[in-house]
Design an enzyme around this catalytic site. Sequence first.
Site, PDB file in Angstrom:
ATOM      1  CG  ASP A  32      -0.278  -0.129   2.550  1.00 43.35           C
ATOM      2  OD1 ASP A  32       0.871  -0.625   2.610  1.00 43.35           O
ATOM      3  OD2 ASP A  32      -0.875   0.289   3.569  1.00 43.35           O
ATOM      4  CG  HIS A  60       6.297  -0.596  10.360  1.00 48.70           C
ATOM      5  ND1 HIS A  60       6.271  -0.953  11.686  1.00 48.70           N
ATOM      6  CD2 HIS A  60       5.964   0.718  10.314  1.00 48.70           C
ATOM      7  CE1 HIS A  60       5.915   0.095  12.406  1.00 48.70           C
ATOM      8  NE2 HIS A  60       5.725   1.119  11.605  1.00 48.70           N
TER       9      HIS A  60
HETATM   10  C1  BDR Z   1       2.186  -0.878   8.580  1.00 51.72           C
HETATM   11  O1  BDR Z   1       1.119   0.012   8.291  1.00 51.72           O
HETATM   12  C2  BDR Z   1       1.474   0.892   7.245  1.00 51.72           C
HETATM   13  O2  BDR Z   1       1.243   2.211   7.591  1.00 51.72           O
HETATM   14  C3  BDR Z   1       2.929   0.671   6.987  1.00 51.72           C
HETATM   15  O3  BDR Z   1       3.230   0.831   5.614  1.00 51.72           O
HETATM   16  C4  BDR Z   1       3.200  -0.711   7.475  1.00 51.72           C
HETATM   17  O4  BDR Z   1       2.946  -1.660   6.461  1.00 51.72           O
HETATM   18  C5  BDR Z   1       2.722  -0.580   9.957  1.00 51.72           C
HETATM   19  O5  BDR Z   1       1.726  -0.731  10.908  1.00 51.72           O
HETATM   20 CA    CA Z   2       2.648  -0.941   4.167  1.00 52.40          CA
END
Ligand code: BDR
Ligand code: CA
Length: 334
Positions: free
Chosen positions: A12, A243
């Site tokens: 995303d 992340h």
């Molecule tokens: C996840 O949520 C999204 O905002 C980031 O891209 C990551 O995949 C972290 O909680």
């Molecule tokens: Ca993400």
Amino acid sequence: MNQPAPFFLDCDTGIDDALALAYLLATPRAELVGIGTVSGNISAAGGARNTLDLLKLAGHPDIPVAVGAHDPQVGTFHGGAPHVHGDNGIGGVDLEPSDREPVEGTAAELLVELARKHAGELRVVAIGPLTNIAEALRLEPNLPALVAELTIMGGAALAPGNITPVAEANIANDPEAAAEVLAADWDVTLVPLDVTMTNVLEESHRQELLASDHAVSQALGEMLGYYFGFYVDIFGRACSAMHDPLAAAIAVRGVELAVAPKVRVQVDTTGGPGRGQTVCDLRGQYVGFPDQRGARCRVVLSIGEEFAPHLLGTMQAAWLSEDEVMRTSASPGL
Ligand code: BDR
Ligand code: CA
């Protein structure tokens, strides 16, 4: 993994998604054969545009990108996370627009097509809400047998959530899909907030990216300026969690795992305060995490090395050698 393995990325895009994409393009351990997008940080369509523009900048114009689910299984897309990733999803950075369009068909359809083509070999990295992966499971019930590995950035085992007190964004944005994916007949590696919030990128790393003469590094450095702004209130200094790139690196076995028990994981799909929580059965920690009978989910709680040097080093190694190749081929007599 000596030969590059075929990988499908579901994302995303998103600033940390952009880092994961750059890492997967750079690592010699992966060959990215397809990308799907899903609404999360930004709409699925917006994420696809960002992905196409990044691929153009990185000089990988041929990787197919398919737009996936706009809405989660229950309810509608909430509009993204501009306060974290900027209005355009990539921190307001203007990339030169790609003139390529997403391929026809959905992200789930592309995933199924590639899983059949690379049967038993395709690795899937999911770094957004799991709507597309759940849809692919319904399109092709044999998907777990066709896919070699599934790595998910999502959830929180012992750490607090980041979107509710207990829920992490990717899971909370479509808990029904996450429950379906985690209950399917495959082994999953979950990369939760426990490990992604404890491996951070510092301002010095961002400066390294900005100082690079590679356009992707520079763009990532600029995007991270926005992302760091969000994390100042959380960490008390300019830095960010990592992340999605950490999930990508774990998927390609680029980093060593330290504590990563295989346990049962359930997703809370109720309407109460626990909605979206990943309930991980970590009771075995007192006797050293024996694998639980029938458990299919490896939950990565910590890694055995510093991640930022690996992330930056992988990108530098790939792009430095590209530059060297260009310099060498441009030098007469060499
Ligand atoms: C996840 O949520 C999204 O905002 C980031 O891209 C990551 O995949 C972290 O909680
Ligand atoms: Ca993400």
